[in-house]
Design a protein around this motif. Structure first.
Motif, PDB file in Angstrom:
ATOM      1  N   GLU A   7       0.831  -1.209   0.000  1.00 29.60           N
ATOM      2  CA  GLU A   7       0.000   0.000   0.000  1.00 29.60           C
ATOM      3  C   GLU A   7       0.861   1.253   0.000  1.00 29.60           C
ATOM      4  O   GLU A   7       0.605   2.190  -0.757  1.00 29.60           O
ATOM      5  N   SER A   8       1.870   1.268   0.839  1.00 30.23           N
ATOM      6  CA  SER A   8       2.745   2.434   0.935  1.00 30.23           C
ATOM      7  C   SER A   8       3.542   2.656  -0.352  1.00 30.23           C
ATOM      8  O   SER A   8       3.764   3.792  -0.760  1.00 30.23           O
ATOM      9  N   ALA A   9       3.960   1.568  -0.998  1.00 27.89           N
ATOM     10  CA  ALA A   9       4.746   1.663  -2.234  1.00 27.89           C
ATOM     11  C   ALA A   9       3.868   1.905  -3.462  1.00 27.89           C
ATOM     12  O   ALA A   9       4.384   2.227  -4.531  1.00 27.89           O
ATOM     13  N   GLY A  10       2.563   1.720  -3.298  1.00 32.12           N
ATOM     14  CA  GLY A  10       1.643   1.912  -4.419  1.00 32.12           C
ATOM     15  C   GLY A  10       1.722   0.809  -5.456  1.00 32.12           C
ATOM     16  O   GLY A  10       1.547   1.045  -6.645  1.00 32.12           O
ATOM     17  N   ILE A  11       1.984  -0.422  -4.986  1.00 37.35           N
ATOM     18  CA  ILE A  11       2.040  -1.570  -5.891  1.00 37.35           C
ATOM     19  C   ILE A  11       1.228  -2.715  -5.285  1.00 37.35           C
ATOM     20  O   ILE A  11       0.824  -2.650  -4.125  1.00 37.35           O
ATOM     21  N   GLY A  12       1.005  -3.751  -6.052  1.00 38.54           N
ATOM     22  CA  GLY A  12       0.298  -4.922  -5.549  1.00 38.54           C
ATOM     23  C   GLY A  12       1.235  -5.843  -4.778  1.00 38.54           C
ATOM     24  O   GLY A  12       2.454  -5.841  -5.005  1.00 38.54           O
ATOM     25  N   ILE A  13       0.666  -6.618  -3.865  1.00 37.38           N
ATOM     26  CA  ILE A  13       1.474  -7.556  -3.079  1.00 37.38           C
ATOM     27  C   ILE A  13       2.215  -8.530  -3.994  1.00 37.38           C
ATOM     28  O   ILE A  13       3.371  -8.874  -3.743  1.00 37.38           O
ATOM     29  N   ALA A  14       1.557  -8.959  -5.063  1.00 38.72           N
ATOM     30  CA  ALA A  14       2.191  -9.910  -5.980  1.00 38.72           C
ATOM     31  C   ALA A  14       3.486  -9.343  -6.560  1.00 38.72           C
ATOM     32  O   ALA A  14       4.445 -10.090  -6.813  1.00 38.72           O
ATOM     33  N   SER A  15       3.540  -8.028  -6.741  1.00 31.56           N
ATOM     34  CA  SER A  15       4.748  -7.402  -7.280  1.00 31.56           C
ATOM     35  C   SER A  15       5.923  -7.527  -6.316  1.00 31.56           C
ATOM     36  O   SER A  15       7.075  -7.624  -6.744  1.00 31.56           O
ATOM     37  N   ILE A  16       5.632  -7.523  -5.021  1.00 29.44           N
ATOM     38  CA  ILE A  16       6.703  -7.670  -4.035  1.00 29.44           C
ATOM     39  C   ILE A  16       7.391  -9.015  -4.233  1.00 29.44           C
ATOM     40  O   ILE A  16       8.616  -9.118  -4.176  1.00 29.44           O
ATOM     41  N   TYR A  17       6.588 -10.047  -4.510  1.00 32.69           N
ATOM     42  CA  TYR A  17       7.152 -11.390  -4.687  1.00 32.69           C
ATOM     43  C   TYR A  17       7.985 -11.512  -5.958  1.00 32.69           C
ATOM     44  O   TYR A  17       8.744 -12.462  -6.110  1.00 32.69           O
ATOM     45  N   HIS A  18       7.857 -10.562  -6.845  1.00 32.88           N
ATOM     46  CA  HIS A  18       8.702 -10.548  -8.038  1.00 32.88           C
ATOM     47  C   HIS A  18      10.149 -10.205  -7.653  1.00 32.88           C
ATOM     48  O   HIS A  18      11.093 -10.668  -8.285  1.00 32.88           O
ATOM     49  N   TYR A  19      10.287  -9.403  -6.607  1.00 32.56           N
ATOM     50  CA  TYR A  19      11.611  -8.937  -6.190  1.00 32.56           C
ATOM     51  C   TYR A  19      12.154  -9.636  -4.954  1.00 32.56           C
ATOM     52  O   TYR A  19      13.369  -9.681  -4.751  1.00 32.56           O
ATOM     53  N   PHE A  20      11.270 -10.157  -4.129  1.00 30.21           N
ATOM     54  CA  PHE A  20      11.671 -10.809  -2.880  1.00 30.21           C
ATOM     55  C   PHE A  20      10.887 -12.105  -2.727  1.00 30.21           C
ATOM     56  O   PHE A  20       9.666 -12.111  -2.858  1.00 30.21           O
ATOM     57  N   GLU A  21      11.595 -13.174  -2.440  1.00 26.67           N
ATOM     58  CA  GLU A  21      10.969 -14.485  -2.310  1.00 26.67           C
ATOM     59  C   GLU A  21       9.925 -14.516  -1.198  1.00 26.67           C
ATOM     60  O   GLU A  21       8.886 -15.150  -1.323  1.00 26.67           O
ATOM     61  N   ASN A  22      10.221 -13.805  -0.112  1.00 26.05           N
ATOM     62  CA  ASN A  22       9.303 -13.780   1.028  1.00 26.05           C
ATOM     63  C   ASN A  22       9.660 -12.582   1.904  1.00 26.05           C
ATOM     64  O   ASN A  22      10.590 -11.826   1.608  1.00 26.05           O
ATOM     65  N   LYS A  23       8.925 -12.430   3.007  1.00 31.38           N
ATOM     66  CA  LYS A  23       9.162 -11.295   3.897  1.00 31.38           C
ATOM     67  C   LYS A  23      10.564 -11.349   4.494  1.00 31.38           C
ATOM     68  O   LYS A  23      11.218 -10.317   4.651  1.00 31.38           O
ATOM     69  N   GLU A  24      11.046 -12.528   4.814  1.00 31.29           N
ATOM     70  CA  GLU A  24      12.378 -12.628   5.410  1.00 31.29           C
ATOM     71  C   GLU A  24      13.446 -12.102   4.463  1.00 31.29           C
ATOM     72  O   GLU A  24      14.389 -11.435   4.882  1.00 31.29           O
ATOM     73  N   GLU A  25      13.321 -12.404   3.179  1.00 29.29           N
ATOM     74  CA  GLU A  25      14.309 -11.900   2.228  1.00 29.29           C
ATOM     75  C   GLU A  25      14.262 -10.375   2.149  1.00 29.29           C
ATOM     76  O   GLU A  25      15.291  -9.712   2.066  1.00 29.29           O
ATOM     77  N   LEU A  26      13.069  -9.818   2.233  1.00 31.24           N
ATOM     78  CA  LEU A  26      12.939  -8.365   2.237  1.00 31.24           C
ATOM     79  C   LEU A  26      13.602  -7.785   3.492  1.00 31.24           C
ATOM     80  O   LEU A  26      14.366  -6.819   3.422  1.00 31.24           O
ATOM     81  N   LEU A  27      13.351  -8.395   4.655  1.00 28.72           N
ATOM     82  CA  LEU A  27      13.973  -7.947   5.899  1.00 28.72           C
ATOM     83  C   LEU A  27      15.496  -8.078   5.832  1.00 28.72           C
ATOM     84  O   LEU A  27      16.224  -7.200   6.305  1.00 28.72           O
ATOM     85  N   LEU A  28      15.957  -9.159   5.244  1.00 25.15           N
ATOM     86  CA  LEU A  28      17.393  -9.373   5.077  1.00 25.15           C
ATOM     87  C   LEU A  28      18.003  -8.239   4.262  1.00 25.15           C
ATOM     88  O   LEU A  28      19.053  -7.692   4.614  1.00 25.15           O
ATOM     89  N   ASN A  29      17.357  -7.869   3.183  1.00 23.89           N
ATOM     90  CA  ASN A  29      17.849  -6.774   2.349  1.00 23.89           C
ATOM     91  C   ASN A  29      17.879  -5.457   3.116  1.00 23.89           C
ATOM     92  O   ASN A  29      18.826  -4.686   3.009  1.00 23.89           O
ATOM     93  N   LEU A  30      16.852  -5.196   3.922  1.00 19.70           N
ATOM     94  CA  LEU A  30      16.837  -3.984   4.740  1.00 19.70           C
ATOM     95  C   LEU A  30      18.005  -3.980   5.725  1.00 19.70           C
ATOM     96  O   LEU A  30      18.673  -2.966   5.922  1.00 19.70           O
ATOM     97  N   ALA A  31      18.244  -5.127   6.365  1.00 17.04           N
ATOM     98  CA  ALA A  31      19.315  -5.231   7.347  1.00 17.04           C
ATOM     99  C   ALA A  31      20.678  -5.030   6.689  1.00 17.04           C
ATOM    100  O   ALA A  31      21.540  -4.320   7.230  1.00 17.04           O
ATOM    101  N   ILE A  32      20.888  -5.624   5.533  1.00 17.41           N
ATOM    102  CA  ILE A  32      22.161  -5.462   4.823  1.00 17.41           C
ATOM    103  C   ILE A  32      22.349  -4.006   4.405  1.00 17.41           C
ATOM    104  O   ILE A  32      23.440  -3.438   4.548  1.00 17.41           O
ATOM    105  N   MET A  33      21.287  -3.385   3.920  1.00 17.99           N
ATOM    106  CA  MET A  33      21.360  -1.960   3.581  1.00 17.99           C
ATOM    107  C   MET A  33      21.700  -1.137   4.826  1.00 17.99           C
ATOM    108  O   MET A  33      22.462  -0.172   4.755  1.00 17.99           O
ATOM    109  N   GLY A  34      21.139  -1.537   5.968  1.00 19.17           N
ATOM    110  CA  GLY A  34      21.420  -0.838   7.218  1.00 19.17           C
ATOM    111  C   GLY A  34      22.901  -0.868   7.556  1.00 19.17           C
ATOM    112  O   GLY A  34      23.465   0.143   8.014  1.00 19.17           O
TER     113      GLY A  34
END
Length: 195
Positions: A42-69
């Motif tokens: 909702e915040s990114a203005g895209i569909g949930i399915a689009s998130i799965y195009h870039y990240f396998e799951n929520k953990e992978e997204l969190l992992l990317n945030l942590a590495i960026m941190g």
């Protein structure tokens, strides 16, 4: 699982960058508990399915945030060293570390989260690279003999991580003022004291 973290200029404005930016904003404002894929979409203005195009799951997204941190923390440490406001690069690095933890408690907790850290070598590698930036400051401090510099760097890194973890465990990452003053006074004494 892909752990490729792209944060270069070519990605700015891409759907993947929007997802990461939205996730970071939610994490900062509301904490990890409120970080749902639905809220991110909702915040990114895209569909949930689009998130799965870039990240396998929520953990992978969190992992990317942590590495960026960790990349952000490394840059923060370097910027404090370059300010010239501190007695030594080591003192500047310590202040940068705590400043980062104070300003980004939810991200800091995510970065050093035991479960995520234990499961992902890429996150351990990112943490180690940031440690090496800190270690450079310790090696520049002539109070420590060369044979002890790595050990001293590890001890201060662990101490800083513990202190920052205490900070991030309080609501909104804010220590009671008297506790904060004592912790920072203690670490400043240890870092700035002569031999």
């Amino acid at each position: 699982m892909s752990t490729d973290v792209k944060s270069g200029p070519g990605e700015i404005g891409s759907p993947r960058a929007k997802v990461l930016s939205a996730a970071m904003q939610i994490l900062s404002a509301q904490g990890a508990e409120k970080l749902s894929l639905r809220a991110i979409a909702e915040s990114a203005g895209i569909g949930i399915a689009s998130i799965y195009h870039y990240f396998e799951n929520k953990e992978e997204l969190l992992l990317n945030l942590a590495i960026m941190g960790f990349g952000d923390l490394s840059r923060h440490i370097i910027s404090f060293q370059e300010k010239g406001e501190y007695l030594s690069a080591m003192q500047a690095s310590a202040r940068a570390y705590f400043d980062f933890a104070e300003k980004n408690p939810a991200l800091f907790s995510l970065m050093f989260g035991e479960q995520l850290m234990a499961r992902h070598e890429a996150l351990r590698d990112a943490a180690y690279k940031t440690f090496q930036v800190y270690e450079t400051a310790v090696k520049a401090d002539d109070r420590f003999p060369a044979e002890h510099q790595e050990n001293v760097a590890l001890v201060f890194w662990a101490l800083g991580r513990g202190m920052a973890a205490i900070t991030s465990s309080y609501p909104n990452g804010e220590l009671p003022p008297e506790m904060s003053e004592k912790l920072y006074a203690g670490i400043s004494y240890l870092i700035a004291r002569p031999e």
